[in-house]
Design a protein around this motif. Structure first.
Motif, mmCIF file in Angstrom:
data_model
loop_
_atom_site.group_PDB
_atom_site.id
_atom_site.type_symbol
_atom_site.label_atom_id
_atom_site.label_comp_id
_atom_site.label_asym_id
_atom_site.label_seq_id
_atom_site.Cartn_x
_atom_site.Cartn_y
_atom_site.Cartn_z
ATOM 1 N N LEU A 82 9.561 2.774 7.943
ATOM 2 C CA LEU A 82 10.680 2.578 8.869
ATOM 3 C C LEU A 82 10.624 1.162 9.442
ATOM 4 C CD1 LEU A 82 10.725 5.894 10.971
ATOM 5 C CD2 LEU A 82 11.736 5.429 8.743
ATOM 6 N N LEU A 127 13.580 2.688 5.200
ATOM 7 C CA LEU A 127 14.767 2.980 6.002
ATOM 8 C C LEU A 127 14.801 1.960 7.139
ATOM 9 C CD1 LEU A 127 14.410 6.871 6.080
ATOM 10 C CD2 LEU A 127 16.185 5.562 4.877
ATOM 11 N N ARG A 172 0.819 -1.220 0.000
ATOM 12 C CA ARG A 172 0.000 0.000 0.000
ATOM 13 C C ARG A 172 0.854 1.272 0.000
ATOM 14 N NH1 ARG A 172 0.192 2.499 5.199
ATOM 15 N NH2 ARG A 172 0.219 1.081 6.987
ATOM 16 N N THR A 201 16.798 13.029 7.218
ATOM 17 C CA THR A 201 17.558 13.210 5.982
ATOM 18 C C THR A 201 16.640 13.013 4.778
ATOM 19 O OG1 THR A 201 19.554 12.433 7.084
ATOM 20 C CG2 THR A 201 19.560 12.389 4.675
ATOM 21 N N ALA A 202 15.836 11.961 4.838
ATOM 22 C CA ALA A 202 14.915 11.679 3.740
ATOM 23 C C ALA A 202 13.876 12.788 3.581
ATOM 24 C CB ALA A 202 14.210 10.340 3.972
ATOM 25 N N ASP A 252 11.977 11.288 -4.356
ATOM 26 C CA ASP A 252 13.409 10.998 -4.455
ATOM 27 C C ASP A 252 14.005 10.501 -3.139
ATOM 28 O OD1 ASP A 252 14.291 11.219 -7.062
ATOM 29 O OD2 ASP A 252 14.372 13.407 -6.995
ATOM 30 N N ALA A 253 13.177 10.273 -2.154
ATOM 31 C CA ALA A 253 13.648 9.738 -0.871
ATOM 32 C C ALA A 253 13.543 8.215 -0.902
ATOM 33 C CB ALA A 253 12.811 10.307 0.271
ATOM 34 N N PRO A 254 14.276 7.530 -0.034
ATOM 35 C CA PRO A 254 14.145 6.068 0.025
ATOM 36 C C PRO A 254 12.727 5.645 0.386
ATOM 37 C CG PRO A 254 16.121 6.780 1.208
ATOM 38 C CD PRO A 254 15.334 8.020 0.878
ATOM 39 N N THR A 283 20.907 8.026 1.781
ATOM 40 C CA THR A 283 19.517 8.445 1.994
ATOM 41 C C THR A 283 19.267 9.771 1.276
ATOM 42 O OG1 THR A 283 19.490 7.332 4.132
ATOM 43 C CG2 THR A 283 17.786 9.000 3.752
ATOM 44 N N VAL A 314 7.698 -0.215 11.943
ATOM 45 C CA VAL A 314 7.221 0.598 13.068
ATOM 46 C C VAL A 314 6.528 1.893 12.653
ATOM 47 C CG1 VAL A 314 8.772 -0.338 14.823
ATOM 48 C CG2 VAL A 314 9.565 1.530 13.342
ATOM 49 N N GLY A 315 6.754 2.354 11.429
ATOM 50 C CA GLY A 315 6.102 3.608 11.067
ATOM 51 C C GLY A 315 6.144 3.858 9.568
ATOM 52 N N VAL A 316 5.158 4.605 9.097
ATOM 53 C CA VAL A 316 5.143 5.063 7.704
ATOM 54 C C VAL A 316 5.027 6.580 7.739
ATOM 55 C CG1 VAL A 316 3.939 5.004 5.499
ATOM 56 C CG2 VAL A 316 4.033 2.943 6.926
ATOM 57 N N PHE A 317 5.943 7.261 7.084
ATOM 58 C CA PHE A 317 5.963 8.716 7.121
ATOM 59 C C PHE A 317 6.002 9.286 5.705
ATOM 60 C CE2 PHE A 317 7.384 7.466 11.300
ATOM 61 C CZ PHE A 317 6.799 8.408 12.134
ATOM 62 N N LYS A 318 5.492 10.488 5.592
ATOM 63 C CA LYS A 318 5.510 11.194 4.316
ATOM 64 C C LYS A 318 6.924 11.706 4.044
ATOM 65 C CE LYS A 318 1.831 12.740 2.479
ATOM 66 N NZ LYS A 318 0.911 11.838 1.747
ATOM 67 N N THR A 319 7.466 11.407 2.869
ATOM 68 C CA THR A 319 8.742 11.987 2.452
ATOM 69 C C THR A 319 8.535 12.558 1.043
ATOM 70 O OG1 THR A 319 9.500 9.798 1.758
ATOM 71 C CG2 THR A 319 10.176 10.549 3.959
ATOM 72 N N HIS A 320 9.296 12.103 0.060
ATOM 73 C CA HIS A 320 9.066 12.578 -1.302
ATOM 74 C C HIS A 320 9.592 11.532 -2.273
ATOM 75 C CE1 HIS A 320 13.355 13.646 -1.599
ATOM 76 N NE2 HIS A 320 13.229 14.101 -0.372
ATOM 77 N N MET A 360 6.178 7.503 18.130
ATOM 78 C CA MET A 360 6.286 6.121 17.653
ATOM 79 C C MET A 360 7.125 5.260 18.598
ATOM 80 S SD MET A 360 8.190 4.986 14.071
ATOM 81 C CE MET A 360 9.863 5.487 14.520
ATOM 82 N N THR A 380 7.627 6.679 3.197
ATOM 83 C CA THR A 380 8.785 5.881 3.593
ATOM 84 C C THR A 380 8.414 5.022 4.789
ATOM 85 O OG1 THR A 380 10.348 7.544 2.782
ATOM 86 C CG2 THR A 380 11.161 6.009 4.440
ATOM 87 N N ASN A 387 7.475 14.601 11.084
ATOM 88 C CA ASN A 387 8.126 13.294 11.213
ATOM 89 C C ASN A 387 9.030 13.207 12.448
ATOM 90 O OD1 ASN A 387 6.916 12.720 8.787
ATOM 91 N ND2 ASN A 387 8.803 12.729 7.561
ATOM 92 N N ARG A 394 6.984 18.273 6.431
ATOM 93 C CA ARG A 394 7.377 16.869 6.586
ATOM 94 C C ARG A 394 8.262 16.675 7.813
ATOM 95 N NH1 ARG A 394 8.605 16.919 0.585
ATOM 96 N NH2 ARG A 394 10.731 17.453 1.180
ATOM 97 N N LEU A 403 17.111 5.700 13.029
ATOM 98 C CA LEU A 403 15.971 5.884 12.128
ATOM 99 C C LEU A 403 15.548 7.347 12.086
ATOM 100 C CD1 LEU A 403 13.734 2.773 12.968
ATOM 101 C CD2 LEU A 403 14.988 3.206 10.845
ATOM 102 N N ASP A 415 0.870 6.839 11.339
ATOM 103 C CA ASP A 415 0.724 5.549 10.668
ATOM 104 C C ASP A 415 1.747 4.571 11.251
ATOM 105 O OD1 ASP A 415 0.528 3.417 8.919
ATOM 106 O OD2 ASP A 415 0.648 4.629 7.094
ATOM 107 N N LEU A 416 1.345 3.860 12.316
ATOM 108 C CA LEU A 416 2.244 2.903 12.982
ATOM 109 C C LEU A 416 1.714 1.486 12.737
ATOM 110 C CD1 LEU A 416 2.738 4.760 16.425
ATOM 111 C CD2 LEU A 416 3.876 5.164 14.230
ATOM 112 N N PRO A 417 2.267 0.796 11.740
ATOM 113 C CA PRO A 417 1.642 -0.439 11.248
ATOM 114 C C PRO A 417 1.342 -1.502 12.309
ATOM 115 C CG PRO A 417 3.370 0.263 9.737
ATOM 116 C CD PRO A 417 3.428 1.188 10.926
#
Ligand SMILES: NC(=O)c1ccc[n+]([C@@H]2O[C@H](COP(=O)([O-])OP(=O)(O)OC[C@H]3O[C@@H](n4cnc5c(N)ncnc54)[C@H](O)[C@@H]3O)[C@@H](O)[C@H]2O)c1
Ligand SMILES: NC(=O)c1ccc[n+]([C@@H]2O[C@H](COP(=O)([O-])OP(=O)(O)OC[C@H]3O[C@@H](n4cnc5c(N)ncnc54)[C@H](O)[C@@H]3O)[C@@H](O)[C@H]2O)c1
Lengths: 560, 560
Positions: A84, A104, A76, B481-482, A99-101, A481, A91-97, B533, A82, B526, B522, B475, B553-555
C-alpha cells in the motif's frame, strides 16, 4: 531522518534497469519498480532530483527515503502480497493473493471540505502528503509522447470542426512547454498547424528543441510572428517557442489586433502557487517569494491568469477558436472576478467526449526490455489487428518517425472498448512466444473514459448534469482491483488542481503467462467498459449503442 | 418510468428470506440480497417505504426500480461476476473471479469543490444520486443494536474519566431518538446513567418504548425531571423520552440553572434540510416547507442549532461533561456564527481513539438463517475464544437480555486486530460443521479504525494533523477488494454530512467453505490492520506497539 524526509537530492540519477534479468521476485513487482524508476529517468521527468515527474509538483514518491523503501519492498514482495502506498509513502504490506494487484496507491486525497491547495500545502510541508498528478504518482508517465497523441487528436478535431479539415496556413497560440504542454508544438505541426507557444522558462524551450518537439526559439513576439509568417508563405507548418510571459503576450496580441486561428493554454494554471509565473516576475523572484509569502504568489498568479483569460476571451470574440486545454485557468480567473471566464469551452465536451462514449482514450504500453524494437513489433501488431484504420496507421508511422523515446520505449494509441483487451492479449502472446524480449506493461492516463470525474475538464457539461459525481472513478478503481490489475491508484486533484477532480489509474503487466492472459482479458475489457457504462448512464446515444453492440451488461439500460 | 424513479411506495413491505434455501446462485450473492432486504425490514429501517434506513435520508437503494433490479441481478449473478452499484443504482455487471467481491458500491461521492448539500440535493432530485449514510447504502445496518455497543462503550469511558467509574445517580441530557440516537437511552442505563432524551417526533419515542430502548415517555420537562429524580432517589437508572424540541429544552435548562452531569446530542444535525426541526415549527410545517423553500428550512434549522450549541457550551461551563456525538452540530453552529462551537470535544479523540489504535471497533455479524439460536451460539463461541475479558462477557450477557433483535438476528462486539480474523474463522467452522443453520455475514460500521476520514468526528485532532487525509479509507476499500471481501463500498458524507467525510465499508460471508476461510483470514486481518497502520503512521505509540506485537508489515515504521 528529518520528519519531512529528503525532497531534493542533486546526487540522484535514476534509470530503470533494461533487459530480462529480474531484481524482484516476479515480473509484476519488477514492472512496478521499473515504471517507478522510469518516471524519474532524467529523460522522462521534469525535475527528477526533486522527484517531480510533470504537471507542476506531480511526484512519483513522497521523498527519497520513501522512494528507496518502495524499491526495497518491491524487491522482497511475494506474489501473494500487496504493497500500500499512501501519497507516495509505502505504508503497509498485506497478504492478498496472486490475482490481486501487487500495489495499491492512494495519492493526494482529502476530505472535500478541506480539499484545497492551502490545506494540501500545509500537509505537504509537514511531510504528510504528496501531489500525485495523474500518472506521476501512479507510475505510468511516459514522457511527452503520452500527451502528443491526445493533443494531436484534439487539434485534428479542431481543424475538422472549424476549418473544414484544413489546418494549412493556420496557427495556434498557446502557453507552456512543460511536461505535458511541451507536446503541443509537435502535435500542432503533425496536424498541419503552425504554433506560437509562450514559455517563461528558457530551459523548457531548449529541452523541447533538443527532443525535436519544437522547431524554433524566439526572443521577441515580432521574431516569432515573422517565423510563422515565413513558414506560412512557403506552405509549411512551423512551431516556435517564444520566451516570455503568456499573460503579457496574449494581451499584446489583443492590443495589436492580431488574431490567431486557435487559442489555448497549458501553463500549470491548476496550481497557482507553483505552476504559473505572475507578470513582471522573474523565475528567481517567484522561487524566492514561494518560500517567503505563498499567499502573495497565489494572488499575483491569479491576477495574471485573469489578464490572460481576458485576452483569450477577446481573441475568441475576434474569431479565434478558443479552448481550455484542461489546466483549470478558467476557474482561477473566475475566482478573481472574470465572470464570463467559462465562455470558451473545455476541450473534452467540445472535441473528446464522442470518443469517450466508445471507451476510446489514451491506451499505452511500455517495453520493459528497454529495446525500441519491441515497440516497433507491437506497432506492427496493432496495424495487423486493426487493419482498416488509416488514421491510426498514420499516427503510428508519424510517432515512429518523429517522436524520440524517453526512458523505456513506449507507445500510445487512442483505442476503445472493442480493441484494448484484444491488443493486450496479442501482446501477451508476443511475450510468451519470445517475439519481444521482455514483458510489456499496459496502462493509460487517468484522463480516460471511465476513470475520472473532473467537472471543469473530462466531465464538463455532461448531458445529464452528473459532472461532479465521483462514484464512477471510484467504481473503476475497485473493479480494476477486483479484476486483477497489477497496480491501481486513486488520486485527487490531478490536472485541474486540489478540489476539482478525482480519478483512477490502472496498470497491468503482460508477462506471457496464462494467468496474465486471463487478467488482461478481464481488466482491459472492464476498464474501458466502465467508461462506456458511465456515458451510457448519462444518456449518450453513442455510448448506449456501443454498450449494446459490445454486449456490456448494464442492468438499467433497457429502461432508459 | 419517471426519470427519477419511485422513491415512495406505501405498498412495499420487505423482509429478508430466512432459512437455508437459496434464491441466488451462491451464498455470497444470497447474502448481499438478504442484507439489502434486511436493511429495509420494517423492524430495522426508519422509513422503509421511502427506502430510508437511518440517519436522515440514508438509503439502501436509489429508488424502487433500482431495488428490484438489484435483487433481480443478484439472483442471476454468477460466482465470477461482480455487480457495480452507483449511488444505489445497479449500473453494470462485469466478469471478475471467484475470489473477487460480488458487489462493489460507491455512494454519494462528489468531486470536492461540489461536495455540499446544495449540489447533492440537486442531483438527488434529478434522480442521479442517493445518500448512502454509512451502513444504509452498504447493506449492513442492523438496527439500533449496532450503535448501542459504541454508545455504551463511550458512556462507560465518560464515567471512568469524569466520575471515577461511578455513573449511579447521574444523568445524561441528549436530543434525538432516531435510528442511531434511539440507542442512547438503553446504552445509558446499561452504563448506569439516567437519561433525558429530547425528541420532537412522538412516533420515534413510541418506537423506542416498544423495542424497550427507552423506559418512559414525558410530555413536559417537569415531568421528565421528576421521573429522573424519583429513580435517582431509589438508586435506579431510568431513561425518559421527552417530546419537545432539543434547542428549546437545552436552553430552558440553562435558564433554570439545572446542569446535567453529561450533555450530548444525536439529532440529525449533519443534514440541516431533512434532519433537524427548527424551533417553533411542527413536523408538518417542516415537511411542507421542505417542499417549498429549502433555503428557508436550512437557515431556520441552523439558527436553532446555534441556540442548542450555545446551551451546550453554557452547560459545559456550568460543569457538565459535554461531548459532540458525531452529528456535526458544532460545525453547523460555527457556520452561523457560534465561534467557540468547537470548545467541547468530539467523542472520538476524547474516548474512542485509544481503541482505534488497536484496530478495535464495531465488528458485527448476522445470522442468515434468521434463527436467534445461531447468534447465541456465536456469543458462546466469542466467550470461549476470548475468555479473559469480563467487560466483553458482560456486554454479551446484557445484549442478549436487553436488546431485542430487529430483522435478521445480529450481534456486535468491539474487538480489534488480534481477534477479528480468529472469530471469523471460528464462525466459518461453525457453518461448515453445521453448528449454525446457515452462513454468517460479517461486517462492520464505516465508523472504524482504518476506514474513515472525518475531521469533525473519527479523525478529529489526529496527533500529526492528518485529520483530512482520505487516502486511508480509499486504501482500505482497495485492499478489502483485493483480499476478497464479498462486498465493498466507498461513501462520502456519512455521519457528518456532505463534504465532511469519506469512508469505506466491508462485508464478508462465512459460508463454511475452505475458500471463504482463506478470504476471511485475509480480509479480517487486513481490514483492522489498516486501522492500526493509519494510527501508527500518525505517531500513536499504542498503535505502533500493537503493530509490532501483531507483526504488521509497516515498511516505514522503524524509521519513526
Ligand atoms: N488536457 C490535457 O490532456 C492535459 C494533460 C496534461 C496536463 N494538462 C494540464 O496542463 C497544464 C500543464 O501541464 P504540464 O505537465 O506541462 O505542467 P508543467 O508544470 O510541467 O509546465 C508548465 C509550464 O508553464 C510555464 N509557465 C508557467 N507560467 C507561465 C507564464 N505565465 N507564461 C508562460 N509560461 C508559463 C512553466 O515554466 C512550465 O514550463 C497543467 O495544468 C496540466 O494539468 C492538461
Ligand atoms: N457518533 C456516532 O457513532 C454516530 C453514529 C450514528 C449516527 N450519528 C449521528 O447522529 C445523528 C442521528 O442519527 P440517527 O440515525 O439517529 O438519525 P435520524 O434522522 O434517524 O434521527 C434523528 C432524530 O432527531 C429528531 N430531531 C430532529 N430535530 C430535532 C429537534 N430539534 N429536537 C428534537 N429532536 C429532533 C428527529 O425527529 C429524529 O428522530 C446523525 O447526525 C448521525 O450521523 C453518530
Amino acid at each position: 531522518m528529518n520528519h519531512t524526509g529528503t525532497r531534493l537530492d542533486e546526487s540522484r540519477v535514476i534509470r530503470a534497469p533494461h533487459g530480462s534479468t529480474l531484481s524482484c521476485k516476479s515480473w509484476l513487482s519488477e514492472a512496478a519498480m521499473r515504471m517507478l524508476m522510469n518516471n524519474l529517468d532524467p529523460a522522462v521527468a521534469e525535475h527528477p532530483q526533486a522527484l517531480v515527474v510533470y504537471g507542476g509538483i506531480g511526484r512519483a514518491a513522497r521523498n527519497w527515503e520513501c522512494f528507496d523503501k518502495i524499491v526495497e519492498v518491491l524487491k522482497r514482495l511475494e506474489d501473494d502480497e500487496t504493497l500500500l502506498v499512501q501519497s507516495g509513502k509505502p505504508v503497509g504490506v498485506f497478504k492478498t493473493h496472486s490475482d490481486a494487484p501487487r500495489v495499491l496507491i492512494a495519492n493526494s486525497n482529502l476530505v472535500p471540505h478541506w480539499a484545497n491547495w492551502e490545506h494540501f500545502n500545509e500537509l505537504d510541508k509537514k511531510g504528510l502528503m504528496m501531489y500525485g498528478q495523474m500518472t506521476a504518482g501512479s507510475w505510468v508517465y511516459i514522457g511527452s509522447q503520452g500527451i502528443v497523441q491526445g493533443t494531436y487528436e484534439t487539434f485534428v478535431a479542431v481543424a475538422k470542426q472549424h476549418f473544414g479539415g484544413k489546418a494549412e496556413g493556420r496557427w495556434i497560440l498557446t502557453g507552456g512547454l512543460g511536461g505535458m504542454g511541451g507536446a503541443q508544438p509537435l502535435a500542432a505541426t503533425m496536424a498541419g498547424f503552425s504554433m506560437l507557444a509562450v514559455e517563461c522558462d528558457e530551459s523548457r524551450i531548449d529541452f523541447r528543441l533538443r527532443t525535436r518537439y519544437v522547431d524554433k526559439k524566439a526572443a521577441t513576439l515580432d521574431e516569432a510572428l515573422g517565423i510563422i509568417e515565413d513558414a506560412n508563405a512557403m506552405g509549411r507548418a512551423v512551431s516556435v517557442g517564444l520566451l516570455g510571459n503568456a499573460a503579457d503576450v496574449f494581451a499584446e496580441l489583443v492590443k495589436r489586433g492580431i488574431t490567431p486561428d486557435v487559442v489555448t493554454d497549458q501553463t500549470s494554471a491548476h496550481d497557482p502557487l507553483n505552476g504559473y509565473l505572475p507578470q513582471g516576475w522573474t523565475l528567481a523572484e517567484a522561487k524566492a517569494m514561494r518560500a517567503k509569502d505563498e499567499a502573495a504568489v497565489v494572488k499575483a498568479a491569479k491576477a495574471s491568469m485573469a489578464v490572460q483569460v481576458e485576452a483569450m476571451l477577446a481573441l475568441q470574440k475576434a474569431g479565434a477558436a478558443t479552448l481550455d486545454y484542461g489546466n483549470n485557468i478558467r476557474q482561477m480567473a473566475f475566482d478573481v472576478g472574470v465572470q464570463n471566464a467559462f465562455d470558451f469551452p473545455g476541450f473534452v465536451p467540445a472535441y473528446i467526449r464522442p470518443l469517450f462514449c466508445e471507451g476510446i482514450g489514451p491506451f499505452r504500453w511500455v517495453a520493459l526490455s528497454g529495446d525500441p524494437e519491441d515497440i516497433y513489433k507491437t506497432d506492427a501488431k496493432v496495424k495487423e489487428l486493426i487493419p482498416n484504420d488509416p488514421h491510426l496507421h498514420n499516427w503510428l508511422d508519424m510517432a515512429r518517425e518523429r517522436i524520440a523515446f524517453q526512458g523505456l520505449p513506449a507507445r500510445i494509441c487512442w483505442v476503445g472498448l472493442k480493441d484494448r483487451a484484444r491488443l493486450a492479449k496479442a501482446f501477451n502472446d508476443m511475450v510468451k512466444n519470445g517475439e519481444v524480449k521482455a514483458p510489456i506493461v499496459i496502462g493509460r492516463d487517468h484522463l480516460d473514459s471511465g476513470s475520472v470525474a473532473s467537472p471543469n475538464r473530462e466531465t464538463e457539461a455532461m448531458q445529464d448534469g452528473s459532472d461532479a459525481v465521483s462514484d464512477w472513478p471510484l467504481l473503476n478503481a475497485l473493479l480494476n482491483t477486483a479484476g486483477g490489475a497489477t497496480w491501481v491508484s486513486l488520486h485527487h486533484g490531478g490536472g485541474v488542481g486540489m478540489g476539482f477532480s478525482q480519478h483512477a489509474g490502472v496498470v497491468i503487466v503482460a508477462d506471457g503467462s496464462d494467468a496474465a492472459e486471463k487478467r488482461l482479458g478481464r481488466v482491459l475489457w472492464n476498464d474501458p467498459g466502465t467508461g462506456v457504462m458511465r456515458h451510457a448512464d448519462a444518456g449518450y446515444d453513442t455510448a448506449q449503442d456501443c454498450a449494446r453492440e459490445q454486449g456490456l451488461d448494464l442492468p438499467m439500460l433497457e429502461n432508459k
